[in-house]
Every structure is written in C-alpha cells, then in structure tokens.
Enzyme design. Structure first.
Site, mmCIF file in Angstrom:
data_model
loop_
_atom_site.group_PDB
_atom_site.id
_atom_site.type_symbol
_atom_site.label_atom_id
_atom_site.label_comp_id
_atom_site.label_asym_id
_atom_site.label_seq_id
_atom_site.Cartn_x
_atom_site.Cartn_y
_atom_site.Cartn_z
ATOM 1 N N ASP A 63 -19.560 48.142 -28.032
ATOM 2 C CA ASP A 63 -18.146 48.154 -27.656
ATOM 3 C C ASP A 63 -17.746 46.801 -27.068
ATOM 4 O OD1 ASP A 63 -15.635 49.219 -27.314
ATOM 5 O OD2 ASP A 63 -16.068 50.081 -25.353
ATOM 6 N N TYR A 66 -17.363 44.220 -29.837
ATOM 7 C CA TYR A 66 -16.150 44.506 -30.613
ATOM 8 C C TYR A 66 -14.931 43.947 -29.884
ATOM 9 C CZ TYR A 66 -12.589 47.056 -33.226
ATOM 10 O OH TYR A 66 -11.491 47.379 -33.987
ATOM 11 N N SER A 106 -2.788 53.620 -28.559
ATOM 12 C CA SER A 106 -3.904 52.997 -27.871
ATOM 13 C C SER A 106 -3.420 52.537 -26.493
ATOM 14 C CB SER A 106 -4.432 51.807 -28.666
ATOM 15 O OG SER A 106 -4.962 52.220 -29.904
ATOM 16 N N LYS A 144 -11.211 55.780 -17.150
ATOM 17 C CA LYS A 144 -10.980 55.656 -18.597
ATOM 18 C C LYS A 144 -12.180 56.269 -19.314
ATOM 19 C CE LYS A 144 -10.047 52.375 -22.321
ATOM 20 N NZ LYS A 144 -11.109 52.894 -23.200
ATOM 21 N N ARG A 160 -6.778 62.176 -32.727
ATOM 22 C CA ARG A 160 -5.718 61.176 -32.617
ATOM 23 C C ARG A 160 -5.332 60.604 -33.975
ATOM 24 N NH1 ARG A 160 -6.811 55.780 -29.303
ATOM 25 N NH2 ARG A 160 -7.725 55.135 -31.281
ATOM 26 N N LYS A 303 -10.858 46.796 -17.855
ATOM 27 C CA LYS A 303 -12.273 46.869 -18.208
ATOM 28 C C LYS A 303 -12.977 45.632 -17.669
ATOM 29 C CE LYS A 303 -13.183 48.580 -22.315
ATOM 30 N NZ LYS A 303 -13.250 48.758 -23.782
ATOM 31 N N CYS A 413 4.744 16.205 -30.775
ATOM 32 C CA CYS A 413 3.320 16.508 -30.637
ATOM 33 C C CYS A 413 2.958 17.602 -31.639
ATOM 34 C CB CYS A 413 3.016 16.973 -29.215
ATOM 35 S SG CYS A 413 1.284 17.425 -28.943
#
Length: 654
Positions: A63, A66, A106, A144, A160, A303, A413
């Site tokens: 996780d 990812y 999400s 969570k 979901r 997190k 620039c």
C-alpha cells in the site's frame, strides 16, 4: 509471474496487458524505483492493475509503494490526470450490479501536518463565506479502517464498486456476518474487517493477509471452515463508520494536540488501521463545500510513513517551479527506503539550505512522505551550502522573497510560461474554460503568449485537439473577456509582475493612470504607501518586461474601468476614505459588485475585520460572535440597507 487468482482478478476488472507485459509488470513490482522509466501509458496501466489486485485481496505491491511511489509519480507528472480524479474501483464479484443509494467517494489524503493545515485553511475559508465562526466548528477524528468498503441500507449490502454502481453482496449477512459492536443494520457506509489479533492467531496460516481474507468472505460461494469460524466467533464484522470511536473538538484543540490525538485514535481498534479520518460535522457546511468526482472536500485522510534513513548529499541542484520559486533538490547516495531506491530529496527552500548547511557532503536523515521525491527530515552533519544566483531555466538573476529564491522573469522563463498564461485568465475572472488543462494543451501546441491565444479561431482550437463545441465556446469566452468591464488594477495584476498582486496594483493605480506606470521610476513607486525600496527595482524591471505584451493586448481592446483616484474626497462624502468589510448573505449584488460600487465612492474594501475597519456591512446569517468581535474592535456594524443608503447619499452629494 502472477498466480491464477491474480489473473482472474485482472480479468474480472476488465483489464489486460496492452502497454506492459505480465513479466514487465512483475519486474516493476520487484523494483519500484524503476517507476521513472515508465511511459505515461505504462504507469497508468500499472496503477490500474495494481489497484485491482490490491482490492481483490491479492496485492502485488505494498500500500505504501502504491501511494508513495507509483500514484505519487503520476501526480507529479500530471496533477489533473483523470485517474487521480476518479474513485479507485473495487473488483467485480458475483452478484447483481446496482446503483448505489449514495455516491461512495474515495478520501483525499495528507501525509504531513502542513497538508492538514492547508485543508483546515480551506475549511476556514468556506466557513467565512458562509458567515460561520471557524473557531466554533467541530472536527471529528476517527480511525481509517483498512478493510473492504461497503454500504448497508438495512436491506441490501453493496460493494463500493466505482463509487456509483456496486455489487449486491447481501449474502455475507446471510452467512452470519454481524455488525460491529452489536449494532443494527442500515447504518450506511462502513468496511468489512477482521480482528488483527484473531487473524494473526488463527487465520494467518491460511490467508496471506487480512485483505485476502476479507475478499474471500465476499467472493466465495461457500466459505471455507476457517472463514466461517471467524464469522461465528465475531472476529469478522461489518463496521459502520457511524459506530467508530473518535475524538471531537475545535481546530485549535486539534492543532495544539495533533500528534497525541492521532496516536490515540490510530490505536483504538484491534483492526487494520492505516491512518485517521478528519472531517467537519456541520451538515450545512458539508453541503456547501461539496465534493470533486474523487473525494469530499470536507473530509481528509491523514496517513504516515515513518521509515527513515541516514544518507550523504552528493550535490544540490536548483529547479524552477511553474510559480517561479526555485526549489533545492539534493542528489543523494542511493538508499533503499520503504521498498524504493531513492537518490533525490527536496529541501523546503534555500533559506533552509543556508541555515542548515546543505551541500555536497551533508549527512541528512531522510524520511518518506506522500511525494515521489522525499524531504529532508533533519541535518545531522552540515557542509558548505550551495545556493544559485541565476535561474536554471532562463538564467535570469534570482531574488529573495522571504525564505524563497524566486525567478521574477515570469513571461519569458520556460519553466513559468504556461503558469503565467493560466494566471492571466484566472485573475481577470471574466472568462470560463481557460484553466490548467486548457492552457497545458495550448502550450503543447506551441502557444507561448496570451495575445496568441486571443488571436486563435475556432478552427485552430479544433486543430489542437479541442472538440467543435468546446472550440466555439473558447472563442466566445475570449470575446467575453474583452467586452465585459474589468478594473484596470485587475487587468494589471493579471500580468503577474512580481510583488504586484491585486492589492498593490489597486494601490498604485489610485495614484497613477494605467498608461503612466511604464514611465515610473523607483522613487515614484517608493513614494506610494506600502511599497519598499528593495522591491521597487524588481517592479520597474517587471513593468518593462510586460510592456510588449501589455501593448499587444491593449490593441486587441479591453473594456477597462479606471481606478478612482480621488480617494480622500470632500469631507461630506460618507464613504470616501473609509474601510469596509462585507460579510454574510447579500441580496443587492455579489460582494465583487458591491465592492466596486464602494470603491467608486472612494472607499477601501478589506477581506477581514481589523481595528482599522470603519464599517462591517453585515448581510444575513452572520454569527453573533463575529458581530460582537467587530464591535469590540470599535468597528461600526451596519446592515446591507444602511450601506445602500450611504451609497445613495454619496450620489446625491456628488
């Protein structure tokens, strides 16, 4: 290579290997640091495949990798990629696919307190727009859960899915699955989870990980004996979010005790938890803030990734961002951290480089965050700092802006050109359709100046990849932005001259006509209250740089409103020289419209109340706390009607 279960999950998700091979996919899983060598198409395909395997209980990468490596790489390359704005789909299992009772989005993620503070600032801004007292808002913090997302309406349990359509998996309740804490059915969103202690003791020998077990509870026609026993023992449950333990309090309380609160909530439950959820509880404000296609704006997942390592700095390389800030990137001796081989890290700014002594030979403590390039957590042994004098993109001399080195050459620039064009349309505020995605496509087609955009025809837009209807709309919006009235100070601010934001442009044009600013000396600018000597030279240089583009746009024609320069006015004018702040719901016009009317009468309009504010114009739905606070500062609170009467009396005396 992939096992049979993983191949089946990929097939169920409707995916295949079109840009990657199976062996290539597996090689990337083993070497996450190879992500930078992937093409955009390969990276997107990898993310889709990895997500399907993870959510199906057969993860190919961790996780953390990812989030921190692969997804962050896409975000770094294309911040507005559609994949980042869509709900990561759950795999399809046997069962009827149906519309979900509610949209299941999400959750936006944060990996640092700084990101959490930015989220809180957006909440505060929304509260101010709704005339609510941010200090009185309640924020809830809950664990969570890292389980399998589902929705229970009391009759049906849904996966979901893609957030809008899911699968009917009511069968899991028929198999004996219970609601956590002996709760009732019908409590909405939640997750199917298994006790971590129970899993380690009785299931780890039969399932690779808790997610693998959770998926088996859903997809198997008949449960194996171990899963069946876990359900009977109450170790596997559906945990509605409504029943989660949590903390509630104000932002000030949360900010003051953030680490302690997060730590206590994180370890409250005996289930896999990979962070905490922060959300406001006021339903009216939730509805006002709304959501993107990906996540609710009033909610955030925090997190952490605590892995760190000590490593030597080889060199410090400057990189110019789209905003003109020059960021120091440290090249490192390669080190493996959280499964990825890292060779670069970013310092916060060049003041940190100077103060901490970051240069070749510095020993640092490196920590992974939610970015591809991790940040320097601590300097252990300092070395001679390395600070550039010129922009690495255009070689223009850099200047200091507080802690940051900045390239002021925004129009020429290469690193800043696209941002400058987007900035122009965003500041004008009298057009639609010229956001980041449109400007990016124009830039890729070779457009480098705003006047070139105004010269485009619908056919040329279409040739660049825009749809026929969109092309016509873009041309119409360009015409609208020329015909609709716009204040001269807003027009000037749109060019993005360093230190010439909306406030300074309005301040300067209260003393000089727009046509005169290109002849101003540094002394002329310093003579205006609010301008310092150290920035006057940069401003005059900036004006000289925008002059060709400014003249080209004036030839196209814009409906510019001149700034009122008689701000002092006769003493009989009740608004002249006064400072106003608008708050609450107004009915006689938008805040922008009423601000224009007030400024036309010589008033100044502020964004927040201070001791220098003369009038607080209060519309409807303004909290008593805000009104009392203004009165305590000696500010006169007037109604919208009283403000209109002041405007009318100005007209009578003029």
């Amino acid at each position: 290579m992939l096992n049979s279960s993983q191949k089946q999950l990929i097939a169920q998700a409707g995916l295949n290997f079109s840009h990657l091979t199976e062996s290539g996919f597996c090689a990337i899983c083993r070497q996450p640091d190879s992500v930078e060598s992937l093409s955009d198409a390969e990276l997107v395909e990898f993310l889709q495949l990895a997500n399907a395997l993870y959510r199906g209980g057969e993860p190919a990468v961790s996780d953390a990798d990812y989030d921190f490596v692969f997804l962050a790489q896409l975000q770094s390359r294309h911040p507005e990629h559609p994949l980042l704005e869509s709900v990561e789909p759950e795999p399809v299992f046997a069962g009827k696919t149906v519309d979900l009772p509610v949209t299941m989005l999400s959750t936006d993620k944060a990996y640092s307190l700084e990101e959490v503070e930015r989220w809180a600032a957006r909440i505060e801004k929304a509260a101010q727009e709704r005339a609510m007292d941010f200090a009185e808002l309640i924020i809830k913090v809950t664990p969570k859960l890292d389980g399998y997302a589902a929705y229970d309406d009391g009759h049906t349990l849904y996966t979901r899915g893609d957030g809008r359509k899911g699968t009917d998996i009511t069968r899991v309740f028929e198999r004996g699955l219970q609601v956590a804490n002996r709760g009732e059915r019908g409590l909405g969103q939640g997750e199917i989870v298994v006790s971590r202690t129970y899993f380690d003791a009785k299931l780890s020998a039969f399932f690779d990980n808790p997610r693998n077990f959770q998926a088996s509870v859903i997809k198997e026609k008949e449960l194996d004996e171990h899963a069946e026993q876990a359900i009977k023992d109450g170790a596997a449950v559906f945990y509605p979010f409504a029943l989660l333990p949590g903390w509630q309090g104000s932002w000030l309380e949360l900010r003051a005790n953030f680490n302690d609160i997060v730590k206590s909530i994180w370890h409250t439950l005996d289930y896999d938890v990979d962070g905490v959820i922060l959300e406001i509880v006021d339903e009216a404000l939730k509805q006002y803030m709304g959501a993107t296609r990906h996540h609710h704006r009033w909610q955030l997942a925090y997190k952490e990734n605590l892995a760190s390592a000590e490593v030597r700095v080889v060199d410090v390389i400057p990189q110019t961002s789209r905003s003109g800030r020059v960021t120091p990137v440290a090249e490192l001796e390669p080190v493996r951290l959280s499964g990825a081989l890292l060779s670069r890290a970013t310092a916060h700014h060049y003041k940190m480089v100077l103060e901490k002594g970051i240069g070749p030979g510095t020993l640092i403590r490196l920590a992974r965050s939610g970015e591809v390039i991790p940040k320097i957590e601590q300097v252990l042994i300092a070395a001679e700092p390395k600070v550039p004098e010129h922009c690495p993109s255009c070689r223009h001399e850099l200047i200091w802006d507080n802690d940051y080195l900045v390239c002021p050459n925004n129009l020429a620039c290469p690193a800043q050109i696209a941002n400058s064009m987007e900035h122009f349309f965003r500041v004008l505020k009298n057009n639609d359709g010229f956001g980041a995605a449109t400007i990016k496509k124009l830039y890729e087609a070779g457009i480098r100046r705003v006047d070139e955009i105004y010269a485009l025809t619908a056919a040329q837009f279409e040739a660049m990849g825009f749809g026929p209807k969109q092309s016509i709309n873009l041309v119409e919006q360009l015409q609208r932005s020329r015909l609709e009235a716009v204040e001269d100070w807003r027009f000037l601010a749109a060019f993005g001259v360093f230190r010439m934001g909306l406030g300074n442009c309005e301040r300067l044009l209260a003393h000089y006509r727009l046509s005169d600013i290109f002849g101003l000396s540094e002394n002329d600018i310093v003579g205006v209250e609010g301008f310092a000597e150290k920035t006057a030279a940069v401003i005059t240089e900036g004006f000289a740089a925008i002059k060709p583009l400014f003249d080209a746009l004036l030839m196209i024609g814009f409906n510019l409103q001149a700034t009122q320069r008689d701000a002092s006015g006769p003493s009989g004018r009740p608004l002249a020289g006064k400072t106003l702040v608008f708050t609450g719901t107004l009915h006689s016009g938008s805040r922008d419209e009423l601000s224009k009317q007030a400024k036309a009468k010589g008033a100044k309009v502020g964004s927040s109340v201070s001791a220098k504010t003369d009038y607080l114009v209060a519309g409807e739905n303004v909290g008593a706390t805000k009104l009392n606070s203004a009165r305590d500062k000696g500010v006169q609170v007037i109604s919208e009607q009283e403000f209109l009467e002041l405007l009318a009396s100005e007209g009578e005396q003029a």
